[in-house]
Design an enzyme around this catalytic site. Structure first.
Site, PDB file in Angstrom:
ATOM      1  N   HIS A 160       0.818  -1.222   0.000  1.00  0.00           N
ATOM      2  CA  HIS A 160       0.000   0.000   0.000  1.00  0.00           C
ATOM      3  C   HIS A 160       0.846   1.264   0.000  1.00  0.00           C
ATOM      4  O   HIS A 160       0.358   2.338  -0.325  1.00  0.00           O
ATOM      5  CB  HIS A 160      -0.929   0.002   1.224  1.00  0.00           C
ATOM      6  CG  HIS A 160      -2.009  -1.024   1.121  1.00  0.00           C
ATOM      7  ND1 HIS A 160      -3.316  -0.710   0.797  1.00  0.00           N
ATOM      8  CD2 HIS A 160      -1.985  -2.370   1.269  1.00  0.00           C
ATOM      9  CE1 HIS A 160      -4.046  -1.815   0.768  1.00  0.00           C
ATOM     10  NE2 HIS A 160      -3.258  -2.838   1.056  1.00  0.00           N
ATOM     11  N   ASP A 369       3.637   9.533  -0.590  1.00  0.00           N
ATOM     12  CA  ASP A 369       2.441   8.771  -0.219  1.00  0.00           C
ATOM     13  C   ASP A 369       2.256   7.654  -1.236  1.00  0.00           C
ATOM     14  O   ASP A 369       2.504   7.854  -2.427  1.00  0.00           O
ATOM     15  CB  ASP A 369       1.209   9.701  -0.272  1.00  0.00           C
ATOM     16  CG  ASP A 369       0.199   9.403   0.830  1.00  0.00           C
ATOM     17  OD1 ASP A 369       0.090   8.231   1.237  1.00  0.00           O
ATOM     18  OD2 ASP A 369      -0.488  10.345   1.264  1.00  0.00           O
TER      19      ASP A 369
END
Ligand code: GDG
Length: 460
Positions: A160, A369
């Site tokens: 992720h 991110d």
């Protein structure tokens, strides 16, 4: 083609359930859980994970029709494996080293031991030929450990968070073990193409993988497929919230309670040093000074969700953010009208989407991110096609959302200039950009993502 009867076993750090005040298990809210639940119910299967508090072992149980298989962690495991290796070694290293990663051999030993426990539990409950889908940076050794125990199952892995460039990854003393751990999977998937290519480069350098094509690495006589599978959101769920009377009312109240400023700017993040909240606030401060704007012109709402509060770096980040909020308000607020509204707590989904609807400009400016779902949620919530998204070029989402105003989240002056541009953008340009963004985000939701990942895993 694979056997359609194969069950699905999800392996993730946390179980998708939490205990409510009455001591009853309930399903945790969140996109990943809601995306995987229908697949688990449809195929049958189980979710293997930590129940979330040290020393607690509820064993195996069912919640909402899904089998939950607990992997217990002791307080020492929580320190070494979770706070230590996962969150103070891997998390900063994988996020571009925006804070120095710490390397401790005792943390590594704990990481190996806990990964072995997860792999052992998955091996003991998977049926013959089942699909096992392992998630995220806490469990990178599980694929190879599981393969050694159960060569008959199909193993997928999804990361992720970003996978760092080889120059950065090569600092890790355990770089070979990690790449070999991941290469134990049949499919290794990432948020972006760059992450996938970074992994392939490290897998060749440190994991003994070979082959000219980064999408099909050879390792140990097998082919390991590597790909990008950008995660999406529950588009229908956010659309339903954004069009509900209650959420519209909340959005209207928010504008009224802030005294109807000409523009409202929003930030929503876990309070994490990777999210760039402090630099973003400095950009806002610069705009107020340079343009001589007051709280009747523009206000900033920052929702900061508490995260990893026991870790000193997170406490320091919080202090810095709160110092800046105080300073900006000290210099720019009027009595009863702050320039920055700061909420250090998590809010209900209705209030979250209400804030998305109320905000003219959304600033998503992480220093790094994996994807960033907040950016996608803002876009889907803007059903009237207005609003401006300012997005960090270092968020995985920027690979798909090129029609946002892209910024370097380290550059205060550029972010300030971009914020001015966003505040002044005419409605025609807002609509043109927002329509394009909405097309991208609505074209593939989190359910499609889960299906695609799974069908890749089923292909032999
Ligand atoms: C990791 C990766 C990747 C936030 N505040 C509230 C709230 N939220 C929800 C948001 C969003 C989620 O939390 C945050 O997701 P992000 O993607 O923005 O960031 P991480 O938590 O760092 O997630 C990231 C993600 O995994 C998925 O693969 O995109 O890159 O770091 O859904 O809406 N929800 C509610 N109240 C809040 O106050 N209800």
């Amino acid at each position: 083609m694979g056997n359609p009867d194969r069950r699905l076993v999800v392996v993730a750090n946390r179980l998708p359930v939490q205990m409510d005040e009455a001591g009853q298990w309930e399903t945790s809210p969140g996109g990943l859980v809601s995306a995987l639940a229908p697949l688990l119910k449809g195929r049958g299967g189980a979710w293997v994970g930590w129940p979330g508090s040290a020393g607690f072992d509820p064993g195996e149980f069912q919640v909402d029709g899904i089998d939950q298989v607990a992997v217990p962690l002791s307080a020492e495991d929580e320190d070494g494996f979770y706070h230590g290796f996962s969150n103070a070694t891997l998390w900063p290293l994988y996020h571009d080293g925006v804070r120095p990663p710490e390397f401790h051999r005792t943390w590594w030993a704990s990481y190996v031991e806990v990964n072995r426990r997860f792999a052992g539990k998955a091996a003991s409950i998977a049926g013959r030929g089942d699909l096992v889908w392992v998630h995220d940076y806490q469990l990178q050794l599980v694929p190879a450990m599981l393969r050694a125990l159960r060569p008959d199952v199909r193993i997928g892995f999804f990361l992720h968070i970003p996978f760092p460039p080889v120059e950065l990854f090569s600092r890790l003393p355990w770089r070979s073990a990690i790449t070999e751990g991941l290469l134990g999977a049949d499919v290794v998937a990432f948020q972006t193409r760059k992450d996938a290519q970074n992994f392939a480069a490290s897998a060749r350098r440190f994991g003994g993988a070979t082959g000219p094509d980064w999408r099909r690495l050879s390792h140990d006589g097998r082919v390991v497929r590597v790909d990008r599978m950008p995660i999406g959101i529950d588009v229908a769920g956010f659309h339903a919230l954004a069009t509900s009377d209650e959420v519209r009312r909340i959005a209207g109240d928010l504008r009224r309670h802030t005294g109807n400023p000409r523009k409202l700017v929003l930030g929503v993040d876990r309070l994490d040093y990777t999210k760039g909240i402090d630099v973003r606030l400095r950009a806002f401060q610069t705009v107020l000074e340079r343009e001589s704007l007051g709280p009747e012109d523009v206000q900033f709402l920052q929702i900061a969700v508490p995260s990893r509060e026991a870790v000193p770096l997170y406490q320091e980040t919080r202090e810095e953010v709160e110092r800046l909020v105080g300073q900006i308000n000290g210099e720019n607020a009027r009595a009863g009208r702050p320039a920055v509204h700061y909420l250090y707590r998590s809010v209900d989904p209705e209030d979250l989407v209400g804030a998305y609807l109320a905000a003219d400009v959304m600033m998503v400016t992480p220093l790094r991110d994996g994807m960033n779902l907040v950016a996608k949620e803002y876009v889907v919530s803007r059903v009237d096609e207005t609003g401006v998204l300012i997005l960090s070029e270092f968020a995985g989402a920027s690979e798909q959302l090129g029609q946002a105003l892209l910024v370097n989240p380290h550059d205060v002056d550029q972010m300030a200039a971009t914020l001015v541009r966003a505040l002044e953008m005419d409605e025609a340009e807002q609509r043109r950009r927002m329509r394009a963004l909405r097309r991208v985000v609505t074209s593939s939701d989190v359910f499609d993502w889960a299906e695609k990942c799974l069908s890749m895993l089923v292909e032999e």
